[in-house]
Design an enzyme around this catalytic site. Structure first.
Site, PDB file in Angstrom:
ATOM      1  N   LEU A 154      12.984   9.078 -16.410  1.00  0.00           N
ATOM      2  CA  LEU A 154      13.361   8.640 -15.070  1.00  0.00           C
ATOM      3  C   LEU A 154      14.501   7.620 -15.136  1.00  0.00           C
ATOM      4  O   LEU A 154      15.507   7.753 -14.453  1.00  0.00           O
ATOM      5  CB  LEU A 154      12.144   8.038 -14.362  1.00  0.00           C
ATOM      6  CG  LEU A 154      12.372   7.429 -12.976  1.00  0.00           C
ATOM      7  CD1 LEU A 154      12.861   8.494 -11.985  1.00  0.00           C
ATOM      8  CD2 LEU A 154      11.087   6.775 -12.453  1.00  0.00           C
ATOM      9  N   ARG A 194      -7.493 -23.632 -40.453  1.00  0.00           N
ATOM     10  CA  ARG A 194      -6.390 -24.553 -40.720  1.00  0.00           C
ATOM     11  C   ARG A 194      -6.862 -26.007 -40.610  1.00  0.00           C
ATOM     12  O   ARG A 194      -7.465 -26.400 -39.598  1.00  0.00           O
ATOM     13  CB  ARG A 194      -5.258 -24.300 -39.724  1.00  0.00           C
ATOM     14  CG  ARG A 194      -4.108 -25.288 -39.776  1.00  0.00           C
ATOM     15  CD  ARG A 194      -3.328 -25.180 -41.055  1.00  0.00           C
ATOM     16  NE  ARG A 194      -2.091 -25.954 -40.983  1.00  0.00           N
ATOM     17  CZ  ARG A 194      -1.336 -26.230 -42.039  1.00  0.00           C
ATOM     18  NH1 ARG A 194      -1.682 -25.786 -43.243  1.00  0.00           N
ATOM     19  NH2 ARG A 194      -0.227 -26.926 -41.893  1.00  0.00           N
ATOM     20  N   GLN A 251      -8.873 -31.876 -29.486  1.00  0.00           N
ATOM     21  CA  GLN A 251      -8.986 -31.512 -28.074  1.00  0.00           C
ATOM     22  C   GLN A 251      -7.754 -30.762 -27.571  1.00  0.00           C
ATOM     23  O   GLN A 251      -7.874 -29.855 -26.730  1.00  0.00           O
ATOM     24  CB  GLN A 251      -9.211 -32.775 -27.236  1.00  0.00           C
ATOM     25  CG  GLN A 251      -9.669 -32.473 -25.812  1.00  0.00           C
ATOM     26  CD  GLN A 251      -9.988 -33.734 -25.034  1.00  0.00           C
ATOM     27  OE1 GLN A 251      -9.098 -34.542 -24.769  1.00  0.00           O
ATOM     28  NE2 GLN A 251     -11.256 -33.906 -24.672  1.00  0.00           N
ATOM     29  N   GLU A 305       7.337   0.391 -17.055  1.00  0.00           N
ATOM     30  CA  GLU A 305       6.481   0.971 -16.012  1.00  0.00           C
ATOM     31  C   GLU A 305       6.353   0.051 -14.796  1.00  0.00           C
ATOM     32  O   GLU A 305       5.294  -0.074 -14.196  1.00  0.00           O
ATOM     33  CB  GLU A 305       5.109   1.333 -16.585  1.00  0.00           C
ATOM     34  CG  GLU A 305       5.190   2.467 -17.603  1.00  0.00           C
ATOM     35  CD  GLU A 305       3.873   3.155 -17.839  1.00  0.00           C
ATOM     36  OE1 GLU A 305       3.111   3.336 -16.864  1.00  0.00           O
ATOM     37  OE2 GLU A 305       3.622   3.525 -18.997  1.00  0.00           O
ATOM     38  N   SER A 359       7.547  -7.095 -13.579  1.00  0.00           N
ATOM     39  CA  SER A 359       6.678  -8.019 -12.839  1.00  0.00           C
ATOM     40  C   SER A 359       7.211  -8.250 -11.431  1.00  0.00           C
ATOM     41  O   SER A 359       6.437  -8.390 -10.472  1.00  0.00           O
ATOM     42  CB  SER A 359       6.570  -9.351 -13.589  1.00  0.00           C
ATOM     43  OG  SER A 359       5.798  -9.197 -14.763  1.00  0.00           O
TER      44      SER A 359
END
Length: 377
Positions: free
Chosen positions: A123, A266, A277, A361, A364
């Site tokens: 296409l 690690r 954290q 396809e 976004s």
């Protein structure tokens, strides 16, 4: 909520296959740019190529939820393998289901489901990307034939295709209402292919231009009605969005898996970085985005299985899953630090593979347009 026991059995089958057959060769495929034909054959033999195709054509007759579970698990091992899986179930199989004749289904769809024939969906053109209606390839009527001229670009699987689904203008005065779909033999006179693109990712499924120079196509190889090709293309792309979204889920899940494993192993400052954290928050955000994306994809598939209109849901799934997967893989690479930038680590391949999902396809931006247009009706 979305899946039955049968769906979970299908997921396990796909996961086991991916771990045993695809995961071991994924890195080698990325290096050699060649996906093993025997793996393609095994995928077909396992029924993956026709998972949602009707049984009368050799498919499994399963639903969209079964399809997305398989796409997710296969793509978790290799995004490229996901391309091979999605093609017969989506871009290449759907047009035949929508508008194909019995003879065309027998000649093209059945062999494709069996893994015996490969097709390409042509296409996109140099001047017609998101604006698919701007195709400049022409088809001029000449007796019982049409003569095709034009150039298609970025066509997935073009160099390895047996046949090509080509969208061409049969009436230049009608815009999108003058586009017709043709089935073209890849080896016939006038068909040639450009050099395979040197891609950033998804290496192992070649992408190239297709050049059509006075290609003679019999009217029996028109797929669907004259001048109704654009409708076929748009319906096909709409159906395919959940498959690409599921591919994003698989790659994102692989990235989360790699990040968790690396963070536990690690050590810095005399303890695993998973104890910090900053890393924990990053992992928490990744897992939350992934599960939110899964819910959107599963919901779209469920609505489609219920026979409900799901254009908006499919676009939401594709848009959010693609963008989230890119963010997740990026964060996973950051957790790896310098090692994430090295090809010896899987996350480097995932980083390159995932980026195209927000492009092919339907970008976004196109998905956002579809979502907004549904809201503003």
């Amino acid at each position: 909520m979305f899946f039955t026991e049968q769906h979970e059995l299908i997921r396990k089958l796909a996961r086991d296959f991916a771990e045993q057959e695809i995961e071991p060769i994924a890195d080698e495929v990325d290096k050699t740019a060649e996906f093993p034909k025997e793996i393609v054959k095994k995928m077909a033999q396992n029924g993956f190529f026709g998972i949602k195709m009707p049984k009368e054509y050799g498919g499994a007759g399963a639903d969209n939820r079964a399809y997305v579970t398989i796409m997710e698990e296969i793509s978790r091992a290799s995004g490229v393998a996901g391309i091979y899986l999605s093609s017969p179930n989506s871009l290449l199989g759907t047009p035949f289901l929508l508008v194909g004749t019995d003879e065309q289904k027998e000649k093209y769809l059945k062999p494709m489901i069996r893994g015996e024939k490969t097709l390409a969906f042509a296409l996109t053109e140099p001047g017609a990307g998101s604006d698919a209606g701007a195709v400049a390839t022409t088809a001029r009527e000449e007796g019982d034939y049409y003569i095709l001229n034009g150039r298609k670009t970025f066509i997935t699987g073009a160099p390895i295709s047996d046949n090509i689904i080509v969208f061409a203008k049969t009436d230049m005065s009608k815009g999108t209402k003058g586009i017709t779909t043709f089935i073209v033999d890849s080896k016939q006179e006038g068909v040639s292919f450009g050099k395979p693109e040197d891609k950033m990712g998804m290496i192992g499924c070649p992408t190239s231009d297709i050049i059509l120079e006075n290609v003679k196509v019999h009217k029996s190889d028109i797929l669907g009605e004259l001048n109704k090709g654009f409708i076929t293309a748009m319906k096909t792309l709409s159906v395919g969005r959940i498959g690409v979204a599921a591919q994003a889920l698989g790659i994102a899940q692989a990235a989360v898996d790699e990040a968790v494993k690396y963070a536990k192993q690690r050590k810095q400052f005399n303890r695993p970085i998973a104890k910090f954290q900053a890393i924990q928050f990053k992992l928490a955000n990744m897992e939350t985005k992934l599960n939110a994306a899964k819910l959107l994809v599963y919901n779209a598939a469920y609505k489609m299985d219920c026979g409900e209109k799901a254009d908006k849901e499919a676009s939401m799934a594709k848009y959010f899953a693609a963008e989230s997967a890119i963010q997740i893989v990026n964060d996973a690479l950051q957790i790896h630090g310098g090692y994430g930038y090295i090809k010896d680590y899987k996350i480097e391949r995932l980083y390159r593979d995932v980026r195209v999902i927000a492009i092919y396809e339907g970008t976004s931006e196109v998905q956002q347009m579809v979502i907004a247009s549904n809201l503003l009706k």
